[in-house]
Scaffold this motif. Structure first.
Motif, PDB file in Angstrom:
ATOM      1  N   HIS A 161      42.842  20.796  31.072  1.00  0.00           N
ATOM      2  CA  HIS A 161      43.894  20.442  32.035  1.00  0.00           C
ATOM      3  C   HIS A 161      45.237  21.779  32.412  1.00  0.00           C
ATOM      4  N   ASP A 162      45.939  21.834  33.587  1.00  0.00           N
ATOM      5  CA  ASP A 162      46.559  22.515  34.257  1.00  0.00           C
ATOM      6  C   ASP A 162      47.501  23.058  33.584  1.00  0.00           C
ATOM      7  N   ASP A 163      47.734  22.690  32.699  1.00  0.00           N
ATOM      8  CA  ASP A 163      48.875  22.921  30.988  1.00  0.00           C
ATOM      9  C   ASP A 163      48.381  23.570  30.216  1.00  0.00           C
ATOM     10  N   GLY A 164      46.987  23.575  29.671  1.00  0.00           N
ATOM     11  CA  GLY A 164      46.284  24.013  28.618  1.00  0.00           C
ATOM     12  C   GLY A 164      45.733  23.321  27.846  1.00  0.00           C
ATOM     13  N   SER A 165      46.200  22.537  28.108  1.00  0.00           N
ATOM     14  CA  SER A 165      45.865  21.156  27.473  1.00  0.00           C
ATOM     15  C   SER A 165      44.635  20.339  26.998  1.00  0.00           C
ATOM     16  N   HIS A 166      44.253  19.606  25.817  1.00  0.00           N
ATOM     17  CA  HIS A 166      42.772  18.932  26.208  1.00  0.00           C
ATOM     18  C   HIS A 166      43.483  17.853  25.641  1.00  0.00           C
ATOM     19  N   THR A 167      42.486  16.838  26.797  1.00  0.00           N
ATOM     20  CA  THR A 167      42.377  15.817  26.776  1.00  0.00           C
ATOM     21  C   THR A 167      41.136  14.497  26.988  1.00  0.00           C
ATOM     22  N   CYS A 168      41.282  13.517  26.354  1.00  0.00           N
ATOM     23  CA  CYS A 168      40.191  12.576  26.420  1.00  0.00           C
ATOM     24  C   CYS A 168      40.606  11.107  25.800  1.00  0.00           C
ATOM     25  N   GLU A 169      40.376  10.969  27.867  1.00  0.00           N
ATOM     26  CA  GLU A 169      40.642   9.316  27.979  1.00  0.00           C
ATOM     27  C   GLU A 169      40.159   8.388  28.260  1.00  0.00           C
ATOM     28  N   GLY A 170      40.087   6.980  28.676  1.00  0.00           N
ATOM     29  CA  GLY A 170      38.801   6.254  28.455  1.00  0.00           C
ATOM     30  C   GLY A 170      38.840   4.773  26.951  1.00  0.00           C
ATOM     31  N   ARG A 171      37.648   4.192  27.999  1.00  0.00           N
ATOM     32  CA  ARG A 171      37.475   2.945  27.211  1.00  0.00           C
ATOM     33  C   ARG A 171      36.492   2.742  25.660  1.00  0.00           C
ATOM     34  N   TRP A 172      37.446   1.613  24.813  1.00  0.00           N
ATOM     35  CA  TRP A 172      37.171   1.311  24.311  1.00  0.00           C
ATOM     36  C   TRP A 172      36.401   0.131  23.113  1.00  0.00           C
ATOM     37  N   ALA A 173      35.739  -0.060  22.556  1.00  0.00           N
ATOM     38  CA  ALA A 173      35.293  -1.529  22.209  1.00  0.00           C
ATOM     39  C   ALA A 173      35.008  -1.405  20.718  1.00  0.00           C
ATOM     40  N   MET A 174      34.557  -3.313  20.012  1.00  0.00           N
ATOM     41  CA  MET A 174      34.501  -3.183  18.711  1.00  0.00           C
ATOM     42  C   MET A 174      33.041  -2.720  18.008  1.00  0.00           C
ATOM     43  N   THR A 175      32.413  -3.309  19.527  1.00  0.00           N
ATOM     44  CA  THR A 175      30.932  -3.386  19.100  1.00  0.00           C
ATOM     45  C   THR A 175      30.508  -2.443  20.479  1.00  0.00           C
ATOM     46  N   ARG A 176      29.648  -1.667  20.885  1.00  0.00           N
ATOM     47  CA  ARG A 176      28.837  -1.884  22.168  1.00  0.00           C
ATOM     48  C   ARG A 176      28.271  -3.070  22.932  1.00  0.00           C
ATOM     49  N   ASP A 177      27.883  -4.382  22.584  1.00  0.00           N
ATOM     50  CA  ASP A 177      27.841  -5.164  23.073  1.00  0.00           C
ATOM     51  C   ASP A 177      29.411  -5.138  24.149  1.00  0.00           C
ATOM     52  N   HIS A 178      30.329  -5.529  23.105  1.00  0.00           N
ATOM     53  CA  HIS A 178      32.131  -5.420  23.877  1.00  0.00           C
ATOM     54  C   HIS A 178      32.104  -4.781  24.661  1.00  0.00           C
ATOM     55  N   PHE A 179      31.412  -3.491  25.025  1.00  0.00           N
ATOM     56  CA  PHE A 179      31.599  -2.138  25.281  1.00  0.00           C
ATOM     57  C   PHE A 179      30.928  -2.082  27.014  1.00  0.00           C
ATOM     58  N   THR A 180      29.242  -2.929  26.580  1.00  0.00           N
ATOM     59  CA  THR A 180      28.471  -3.337  28.117  1.00  0.00           C
ATOM     60  C   THR A 180      29.260  -4.463  29.009  1.00  0.00           C
ATOM     61  N   ASN A 181      29.399  -5.272  27.719  1.00  0.00           N
ATOM     62  CA  ASN A 181      30.354  -6.343  28.624  1.00  0.00           C
ATOM     63  C   ASN A 181      31.756  -6.611  29.034  1.00  0.00           C
ATOM     64  N   GLY A 182      32.170  -5.217  29.554  1.00  0.00           N
ATOM     65  CA  GLY A 182      33.443  -5.088  29.533  1.00  0.00           C
ATOM     66  C   GLY A 182      34.416  -5.271  28.713  1.00  0.00           C
ATOM     67  N   LYS A 183      34.608  -5.491  27.035  1.00  0.00           N
ATOM     68  CA  LYS A 183      35.447  -6.351  26.664  1.00  0.00           C
ATOM     69  C   LYS A 183      35.688  -4.552  25.996  1.00  0.00           C
ATOM     70  N   THR A 184      36.445  -4.165  26.172  1.00  0.00           N
ATOM     71  CA  THR A 184      37.425  -3.466  26.270  1.00  0.00           C
ATOM     72  C   THR A 184      38.628  -2.921  26.484  1.00  0.00           C
ATOM     73  N   SER A 185      39.464  -2.016  26.139  1.00  0.00           N
ATOM     74  CA  SER A 185      40.895  -1.537  25.894  1.00  0.00           C
ATOM     75  C   SER A 185      40.759  -0.101  26.084  1.00  0.00           C
ATOM     76  N   ASN A 186      42.312   0.674  26.434  1.00  0.00           N
ATOM     77  CA  ASN A 186      42.544   1.705  27.017  1.00  0.00           C
ATOM     78  C   ASN A 186      42.543   2.794  25.443  1.00  0.00           C
ATOM     79  N   PHE A 187      42.334   4.388  25.903  1.00  0.00           N
ATOM     80  CA  PHE A 187      42.714   4.977  24.624  1.00  0.00           C
ATOM     81  C   PHE A 187      42.591   6.096  24.825  1.00  0.00           C
ATOM     82  N   THR A 188      43.165   6.882  23.839  1.00  0.00           N
ATOM     83  CA  THR A 188      43.572   8.661  24.482  1.00  0.00           C
ATOM     84  C   THR A 188      43.269   9.150  23.638  1.00  0.00           C
TER      85      THR A 188
END
Length: 180
Positions: A1-28
């Protein structure tokens, strides 16, 4: 980022199957600019940065449509270049569920970004009573995948996809977690 921080934002799931099927939540997760600047002083590269000062959070789905925000008070992350030119990611952290370990891969895309996939494991001996019922106290593994921009990797329980963006940060401090 322009402010010099390192950031990771995205989606996570309990299992790969949940992730593939859109059963995800936010994380950062994020390394603040002053911590990133300090980490760069001892690093031979501007990205990704090893640090014991990453912080983050993720949404944990509860019954119905309710979400609980789980805050990672401290996350230690180390990035080691592998034979394929990407980075193996190792780490550990702690939150209200318990202490956890991280492992995964960061594939660099550009000078300050990449795609990261992380797995978070909560060893049974490290779970808090508030984190998981006794019946579920076996090793809990979760995966997180993310696109990273000049940042480190992120984690949470489950599989996830995230974008990391790095911003210069400074100031390293001691960690309550053992060194890796």
């Amino acid at each position: 980022h322009d402010d010099g921080s390192h950031t990771c934002e995205g989606r996570w799931a309990m299992t790969r199957d949940h992730f593939t099927n859109g059963k995800t939540s936010n994380f950062t997760f994020r390394l603040e600019p002053h911590h990133a600047e300090e980490a760069r002083k001892t690093s031979d590269r501007p990205f990704p940065l090893d640090s014991a000062l990453y912080k983050g959070s993720f949404q944990l789905k509860k019954q119905g449509s309710r979400n609980q925000n789980i805050v990672d008070q401290q996350v230690v992350m180390k990035f080691r270049k592998n034979m394929k030119g990407s980075y193996n990611v190792f780490g550990k952290g702690v939150n209200s569920i318990g202490a956890f370990n991280l492992s995964g891969t960061l594939i660099i895309i550009g000078k300050t970004s990449g795609q990261v996939e992380l797995y978070r494991t909560y060893p049974p001996s490290e779970l808090t009573s508030a984190g998981t019922p006794k019946a579920a106290q076996k090793t809990v593994t979760v995966a997180a995948a993310a696109a990273a921009s000049a940042s480190a990797a992120t984690t949470s329980n489950g599989a996830a996809s995230k974008q990391l963006k790095a911003k210069p940060e400074s100031a390293a401090s001691s960690s309550a977690l053992p060194a890796m």
